[in-house]
Write a protein that holds these residues in place. Structure first.
Motif, PDB file in Angstrom:
ATOM      1  N   ALA A   1      -5.795  11.949 -18.039  1.00 47.60           N
ATOM      2  CA  ALA A   1      -5.511  13.606 -17.588  1.00 47.60           C
ATOM      3  C   ALA A   1      -4.356  13.596 -16.735  1.00 47.60           C
ATOM      4  CB  ALA A   1      -6.578  13.861 -16.850  1.00 47.60           C
ATOM      5  N   GLN A   2      -3.883  12.413 -16.149  1.00 44.84           N
ATOM      6  CA  GLN A   2      -2.517  12.721 -15.232  1.00 44.84           C
ATOM      7  C   GLN A   2      -1.230  12.088 -15.849  1.00 44.84           C
ATOM      8  OE1 GLN A   2      -3.225  14.073 -12.488  1.00 44.84           O
ATOM      9  NE2 GLN A   2      -5.328  14.318 -12.474  1.00 44.84           N
ATOM     10  N   VAL A   3      -1.242  11.587 -16.855  1.00 52.86           N
ATOM     11  CA  VAL A   3       0.268  11.224 -17.680  1.00 52.86           C
ATOM     12  C   VAL A   3       0.866  12.167 -18.104  1.00 52.86           C
ATOM     13  CG1 VAL A   3      -0.864   9.007 -18.171  1.00 52.86           C
ATOM     14  CG2 VAL A   3      -0.959  10.797 -19.787  1.00 52.86           C
ATOM     15  N   HIS A   4       2.098  11.871 -18.125  1.00 51.38           N
ATOM     16  CA  HIS A   4       3.207  12.937 -18.626  1.00 51.38           C
ATOM     17  C   HIS A   4       4.075  12.626 -19.967  1.00 51.38           C
ATOM     18  CE1 HIS A   4       6.624  15.817 -19.223  1.00 51.38           C
ATOM     19  NE2 HIS A   4       5.715  16.529 -18.369  1.00 51.38           N
ATOM     20  N   PRO A   5       4.092  13.189 -20.864  1.00 53.09           N
ATOM     21  CA  PRO A   5       4.703  12.653 -22.272  1.00 53.09           C
ATOM     22  C   PRO A   5       6.171  11.899 -22.248  1.00 53.09           C
ATOM     23  CG  PRO A   5       4.535  14.890 -22.424  1.00 53.09           C
ATOM     24  CD  PRO A   5       3.748  14.506 -21.047  1.00 53.09           C
ATOM     25  N   LEU A   6       6.795  12.575 -20.873  1.00 51.90           N
ATOM     26  CA  LEU A   6       8.273  11.936 -20.631  1.00 51.90           C
ATOM     27  C   LEU A   6       8.115  10.548 -19.844  1.00 51.90           C
ATOM     28  CD1 LEU A   6      10.019  15.297 -20.193  1.00 51.90           C
ATOM     29  CD2 LEU A   6       9.942  13.946 -22.362  1.00 51.90           C
ATOM     30  N   GLN A   7       6.975  10.194 -19.557  1.00 51.46           N
ATOM     31  CA  GLN A   7       6.873   8.813 -18.746  1.00 51.46           C
ATOM     32  C   GLN A   7       7.572   7.604 -19.704  1.00 51.46           C
ATOM     33  OE1 GLN A   7       2.632   9.631 -16.581  1.00 51.46           O
ATOM     34  NE2 GLN A   7       3.519   7.670 -16.510  1.00 51.46           N
ATOM     35  N   PRO A   8       8.159   6.730 -19.164  1.00 53.16           N
ATOM     36  CA  PRO A   8       8.651   5.716 -19.909  1.00 53.16           C
ATOM     37  C   PRO A   8       7.529   5.034 -20.550  1.00 53.16           C
ATOM     38  CG  PRO A   8       9.649   5.240 -17.619  1.00 53.16           C
ATOM     39  CD  PRO A   8       8.555   6.719 -17.393  1.00 53.16           C
ATOM     40  N   ILE A   9       7.654   4.401 -21.750  1.00 47.23           N
ATOM     41  CA  ILE A   9       6.332   4.048 -22.637  1.00 47.23           C
ATOM     42  C   ILE A   9       5.923   2.846 -21.820  1.00 47.23           C
ATOM     43  CG2 ILE A   9       7.266   5.036 -24.962  1.00 47.23           C
ATOM     44  CD1 ILE A   9       8.194   1.956 -25.427  1.00 47.23           C
TER      45      ILE A   9
END
Lengths: 486, 129
Positions: free
Chosen positions: A91-99
């Motif tokens: 729920a707290q991740v963002h799609p622009l985070q490093p893979i």
């Protein structure tokens, strides 16, 4: 009892919240940007809570009762899906985070891709489409890209059986194709003679809903696919009715080239006002390079020390990105949860129970309602809501009267090839007691239609508001709360 | 069902009234009854457009469904009854008079002979239930 609108509950000067004195210097906006009048309702916090609680109590949902809305697969949405989707790691991740920091989410997407490939029988899939009709549009754009990649620009028509889902012609038109109507035969299958007549080198393909909107599995599906392929066309499968086929047959094995899958129908994610859809698109090998960009894959297999690294790959001839980021990720988590909780055998049970429930209801009702295509059905069936001896009663009256029995009406007036259609899909979720209650209500209504037609004409009687004026609702559109000053 | 004897009818439920070389086109009483309350009409063609039999001339929406009106004959558009857009319910109330859709100068008057007469159309509609 009707609930007043929030504006009717408003009382001038009443407040639900008071701002503290600011502890930083005021920085007023320029005067010209400050509106003089802001007609918002004024209520206390408790009034607001009560108002919206009252409204929510008037909702009808799968959690409150039986919902046999044909073609929509309103099955139970298991609570564990919600528990998993709310885990902080998802729920707290963002799609622009490093893979490297979202490997768990990428594994979930990869696992769902693999599961759906296994279930549908296709070698490649994109999770991007935001809903079923979006998947259709992407599929039709892939058909176009495929033909153009062979230098074939004369294929401008798509064949659409009259038992297809209503969105299929719209998706074809939106992609620039001419939608060509294909009739059904007397058993509700594609009319093979007409299909042969229409198949030539101007046909880009056929969009087939199978089982179709009559709830019938096309008895000549292999022949239909073969005829289209021989004419150089592609066959698109509308997977909206996949709930009838899990673990029994796979559209990829039947020879379909493309299939969209509705996670919000077959794989139990909330819909009908309860959440966004999701329409993953699966394709055969010869179309894999055209899929939307990007797809999730293992980009470094790792070794004994290092786990594999999941990341994104880019199909060579991709039609491009068709959704911001990576689709509706929260729905992807829920669908994978459902698949893993069911397991392979559980999924087959789902389809077998969905088909059994539909045939059970059909058998209970066909003595009271005309069943125009009288064959064993798959996950749904279509009755006529009209009787020669009750000429003033229509399918709409039957649907409205069902609400008085605490039941959601079936889909009505679709498919168009059935007069006064009532399209009933019970799903696998319902008990025999619920199905019996529904059948009993339907038979009582059939009797009322003959003996007390006014009960149907004036229905619903037991809902917060009575019969709505559909003509006014369709004609007098109110698109904003008030007309802005010129 | 009302099926005036002086008109010809297409399988797709349009009627044609022939006056010399001019054809007036609309939708039948059966069609409006099947659609139920009509709430919207959009005309696809303008005056002077050349049309071929089978072309989609207009889209009609009711509370139940949306349907195309197909050209029952070929020719050139002379007049469009555009006022219907504001009062689409006229298609329910008076499909054969006030709710005509197009007047068309026919380029192939023989096509009228391929259309059904009132008795044949009545029988055709009867067989669709």
């Amino acid at each position: 009892m009707t609930e007043p609108t929030i504006y009717e509950l408003s009382s001038a000067g009443r407040k639900g919240f008071t701002f503290a004195e600011p502890d930083v210097p005021a920085f007023p906006l320029p005067d010209e940007f400050i509106r003089k009048d802001l007609p918002l309702p004024e209520l206390s916090e408790l009034d607001v809570v009560r108002h919206f609680t009252h409204l929510s109590q008037k909702n009808y949902s799968i959690d409150s009762g039986f919902y046999p809305l044909g073609s929509c697969t309103m099955k139970y949405n298991p609570r564990i899906n919600e528990v998993v989707a709310r885990l902080n790691g998802f729920a707290q991740v963002h799609p622009l985070q490093p893979i490297e920091t979202v490997q768990g989410s990428l594994v979930v997407m990869y696992m769902l891709q693999e599961a759906l490939k296994e279930i549908s029988g296709f070698p490649a899939i994109s999770l991007q489409p935001a809903a079923g009709a979006h998947g259709e549009l992407v599929g039709v754009l892939i058909m176009r890209a495929y033909h153009l990649s062979h230098g074939d620009a004369k294929r401008k028509k798509i064949l659409l059986p009259d038992s297809a889902h209503g969105t299929n012609p719209a998706s074809s038109s939106m992609a620039g194709f001419e939608a060509v109507h294909l009739p059904s035969d007397a058993r509700g299958n594609v009319d093979l003679a007409k299909l042969k007549e229409l198949c030539d080198d101007t046909i880009a393909g056929l969009m087939l809903t199978n089982p179709n909107t009559l709830g019938l599995f096309d008895e000549h599906v292999l022949e239909v696919i073969d005829i289209v392929h021989k004419a150089g066309g592609l066959v698109y499968g509308d997977g909206a009715n996949l709930n009838a086929l899990l673990g029994i047959t796979r559209p990829g094995d039947l020879g379909f080239d493309i299939l969209h899958i509705n996670l919000h129908k077959t794989f139990s994610t909330p819909h009908g006002g309860g959440g966004p859809g999701s329409g993953p698109l699966a394709v055969a090998e010869h179309l894999a390079d055209f899929l939307p960009d990007p797809l999730v894959d293992i980009i470094d297999p790792g070794d004994e020390e290092t786990p594999p690294l999941y990341g994104f790959i880019h199909p060579k001839k991709s039609i491009g990105r068709i959704k911001s980021f990576h689709g509706h990720f929260g729905i992807i988590v829920r669908a994978l949860t459902y698949i893993l909780m069911q397991g392979a055998e559980g999924l087959r049970d789902v389809s077998e129970m969905a088909v059994l429930n539909a045939n059970y209801l059909m058998a209970l009702l066909k003595g009271s309602y005309h069943l125009p295509y009288d064959r064993d059905c798959m996950h749904e069936f279509v009755l006529e809501g009209v009787w020669p001896e009750a000429p003033d009663i229509h399918a709409l009256d039957v649907a409205k009267r069902l609400m008085d029995y605490g039941l959601h009406p079936p889909t009505n007036y679709f498919p168009l090839i059935v007069n006064e259609a009532l399209m009933i899909e019970p799903t696998e979720s319902e008990s025999k007691q619920t199905l019996d209650y529904f059948a009993d209500a339907m038979r009582k209504i059939a009797k009322e239609a003959h003996e007390q037609p006014e009960l149907l004409h004036e229905a619903p009687h037991a809902t917060p508001v009575g019969r709505l004026d559909e003509v006014k609702a369709a004609k007098d559109l109110v698109l904003c709360c008030w007309r802005p000053e010129e | 069902m009302n099926t005036p004897a002086n008109l010809r009818y297409a399988k797709t439920d349009e009627w044609v009234k022939v006056d010399g070389n001019i054809a007036t086109v609309g939708i039948s009483d059966y069609a409006q009854d099947q659609l139920s309350d009509i709430v919207f009409i959009e005309f696809n063609r303008e005056i002077d457009d050349v049309i071929t039999k089978g072309d989609a001339l207009a889209t009609i929406e009711s509370v139940k469904a949306a349907a195309d009106v197909n050209a029952p004959i070929s020719g050139k558009v002379l007049e469009v009854n555009e006022g219907l857009s504001d009062i689409p319910e006229t298609l329910n109330d008076d499909p054969y008079e006030k709710a005509w859709l197009y007047k068309i100068e026919m380029s192939k008057p023989d096509e009228v002979n391929e259309l059904m007469d009132a008795a044949a159309y009545d029988q055709y509609c009867e067989g669709r239930h």
